[in-house]
Write an enzyme that holds these catalytic residues in place. Structure first.
Site, PDB file in Angstrom:
ATOM      1  N   HIS A   1       0.874  -1.188   0.000  1.00  0.00           N
ATOM      2  CA  HIS A   1       0.000   0.000   0.000  1.00  0.00           C
ATOM      3  C   HIS A   1       0.907   1.234   0.000  1.00  0.00           C
ATOM      4  O   HIS A   1       1.711   1.412  -0.901  1.00  0.00           O
ATOM      5  CB  HIS A   1      -0.936  -0.116   1.218  1.00  0.00           C
ATOM      6  CG  HIS A   1      -2.054   0.871   1.277  1.00  0.00           C
ATOM      7  ND1 HIS A   1      -2.433   1.661   0.221  1.00  0.00           N
ATOM      8  CD2 HIS A   1      -2.912   1.208   2.300  1.00  0.00           C
ATOM      9  CE1 HIS A   1      -3.453   2.431   0.582  1.00  0.00           C
ATOM     10  NE2 HIS A   1      -3.756   2.174   1.841  1.00  0.00           N
TER      11      HIS A   1
ATOM     12  N   HIS B   1      -2.378  -2.320  -9.731  1.00  0.00           N
ATOM     13  CA  HIS B   1      -3.324  -1.732  -8.783  1.00  0.00           C
ATOM     14  C   HIS B   1      -4.572  -2.584  -8.757  1.00  0.00           C
ATOM     15  O   HIS B   1      -4.976  -3.120  -9.788  1.00  0.00           O
ATOM     16  CB  HIS B   1      -3.682  -0.306  -9.205  1.00  0.00           C
ATOM     17  CG  HIS B   1      -4.282   0.492  -8.103  1.00  0.00           C
ATOM     18  ND1 HIS B   1      -5.614   0.432  -7.804  1.00  0.00           N
ATOM     19  CD2 HIS B   1      -3.716   1.333  -7.211  1.00  0.00           C
ATOM     20  CE1 HIS B   1      -5.840   1.224  -6.770  1.00  0.00           C
ATOM     21  NE2 HIS B   1      -4.715   1.776  -6.387  1.00  0.00           N
TER      22      HIS B   1
ATOM     23  N   ASP C   1       2.711   5.457  -6.735  1.00  0.00           N
ATOM     24  CA  ASP C   1       3.974   5.365  -6.005  1.00  0.00           C
ATOM     25  C   ASP C   1       5.193   5.272  -6.900  1.00  0.00           C
ATOM     26  O   ASP C   1       6.321   5.346  -6.413  1.00  0.00           O
ATOM     27  CB  ASP C   1       3.949   4.133  -5.088  1.00  0.00           C
ATOM     28  CG  ASP C   1       2.966   4.320  -3.959  1.00  0.00           C
ATOM     29  OD1 ASP C   1       2.986   5.401  -3.367  1.00  0.00           O
ATOM     30  OD2 ASP C   1       2.189   3.399  -3.682  1.00  0.00           O
TER      31      ASP C   1
END
Ligand code: ACO
Length: 444
Positions: free
Chosen positions: A283, A322, A378
């Site tokens: 995460h 994702h 990210d």
């Protein structure tokens, strides 16, 4: 379609009025008609489907909630197939260009963009709740010099609960408002103090003359100057990053926030749980993992070898993939642009070329294309943080500061939802039936 109309689960609205699903239970031959609303059946309606009167009834089995809506929400809309993200109906690209983090936080939590006076009041109150109780400083000082900032942040947020016991009054709107100011105001201070502690540097107190993000940079980086003046390009870049991270509907940490707060725990304890969920490398910890991966790859020439290992299942390409996006994460596009703006000020991050090569190969390679694996939020954010001079261990803490707005919005929405109760999933029990207890000396 009217662009401002509410949308349920899909890009086009559903009538939702008289839709139904007919199920034939092949075990009994019985037929059932279940109402379909907003593209969903109610899982509790499945309980009507029984093989006998004493049968518990059918349940749905959905490990990791890949196809279960646990709430109805009006906060954030994601269309993962088309790469769309909107907060309260506003596209993320527009907010990243035109809004500020505090304005976006107001939007997420209150549902509408603030008028000028409301924004001024909101900013004033959050700015005036940035200080920490001096005892929190002592508490942070107790951590080992190399304690991970996320561990410190999680503990310090939970500790705030002991300083503000009135936060337990979760159904008191005034109390919730106060805790909201405190949480948004104090998160950057806790994160910055954690960073300074890890370096053995004195804590820098908040400067109320500066913007939310400017003050955060001040608390991170001020040394001997009398007044810290944040670089406007870096201040804006960080603000954009906070906007991009502000909410992402029912992700792991927001679900933790809702789940823990559903027991009526106070918002500090619930936030500590949400931050703990965020810390994991799958995460919010992924930005840290991406940087470590790029460092481990080491050079552009070694990228194909790393991709080979990814395809053989030895390692993951961190920052890719994702649960919801099966297309380019819209936030990753904005972050990539922002990265270049930061590099203009701080110089080009040498890891950028490795990242670009990973992306280039992955976007052409069937392994990634067939699994719809694209860069997520990210993938490039860590490069920006690193160029700003922050250590990798601070990356998830930066994510947590931005996500605070979303956690509060989700918490508020859950408390106001009459359908919500204490969160409590069912299980499919596959263990033993009743067993005889055997005294220790008689066990073979
Ligand atoms: N690298 C290589 N292969 C991957 C990756 C990756 N980053 N992500 C998924 N896959 C593969 C899986 O091995 C699987 O392949 P298979 O069908 O041959 O078994 C397939 O793609 C589907 O992956 P799942 O793990 O089932 O997808 P899930 O939705 O459970 O996971 C997750 C999503 C956790 C984000 C995953 O893509 C991942 O681990 N990514 C790397 C970590 C990361 O970047 N996390 C940040 C997410 S964004 C956020 O939280 C802010």
């Amino acid at each position: 379609m009217d662009k401002s109309s509410p949308v349920a689960n899909a890009a086009e609205p559903r009538s939702g009025q008289h839709e139904s699903l007919t199920i034939t239970d092949n075990r009994t031959g019985k037929r059932y008609e279940l109402p379909v609303t907003n593209g969903c059946i109610r899982a509790s309606d499945l309980r009507k489907i029984k093989t006998a009167d004493d049968d518990f009834g059918l349940m749905s089995y959905d490990p990791a909630f890949t196809n279960t809506a646990a709430c109805a929400s009006k906060v954030t809309f994601i269309d993962g197939e088309r790469g769309i993200l909107r907060y309260r109906g506003y596209p993320i690209e527009v907010l990243a260009e035109k809004s500020t983090y505090l304005e976006t936080a107001y939007l997420l939590i209150h549902g509408e963009l603030p008028r000028r006076a409301q924004l001024a009041d909101w900013t004033f109150h959050i700015t005036h709740h940035t200080f920490l109780h001096e005892s929190i400083k002592k508490f942070l000082d107790g951590f080992h010099y190399d304690a991970h900032p996320m561990g410190m942040l999680i503990s310090a947020v939970a500790a705030l609960s002991t300083f503000y016991p009135e936060a337990k009054e979760i159904f008191n709107a005034e109390s919730r408002k106060k805790q909201t100011y405190r949480l948004l105001g104090k998160m950057p201070t806790i994160a910055a103090f954690s960073y300074r502690h890890s370096l053995g540097l004195p804590f820098v107190y908040p400067d109320n003359d500066l913007s939310y993000t400017g003050n955060f940079l001040n608390m991170l980086f001020k040394t001997t100057e009398l007044k810290y003046r944040p670089n406007p390009a870096l201040e804006r870049a960080l603000d954009v990053l906070f906007i991009l991270h502000a909410d992402h509907e029912q992700n792991c940490s927001s679900s933790a926030m809702r789940g823990v707060a559903s027991s009526q725990a106070d918002p500090y304890c619930a936030t500590a749980a949400a931050a703990a969920a965020l810390y994991g490398p799958l995460h919010g910890g992924a930005n840290e993992a991406v940087l470590r991966m790029l460092l481990q790859i080491g050079s552009v020439e070694k990228v194909p070898e790393y991709i080979r290992r990814v395809k053989e299942g030895e390692v993951r390409l961190m920052g890719f993939g994702h649960r919801v996006y099966k297309n380019y994460d819209p936030r990753a596009k904005i972050i990539k642009r922002t990265a270049y703006e930061v590099f203009d000020v701080m110089g080009r991050n040498p890891l950028l070329d490795i990242a670009l090569e990973c992306e280039r190969i992955a976007l052409e390679d069937d392994y990634f294309v067939s699994r719809k694996l694209y860069p997520n939020v990210d993938f490039y954010s860590g490069l920006i943080y690193q160029s700003m001079g922050l250590p990798v261990t601070m990356f998830p803490a930066l994510f947590a500061i931005g996500r605070m707005a979303g956690w509060i919005a989700q918490w508020e929405e859950m408390l106001a939802d009459p359908e919500q109760k204490i969160s409590r999933p069912r299980q499919v029990y596959l263990g033993y039936g009743t067993r005889e207890y055997v005294p220790v000396d008689d066990r073979g």
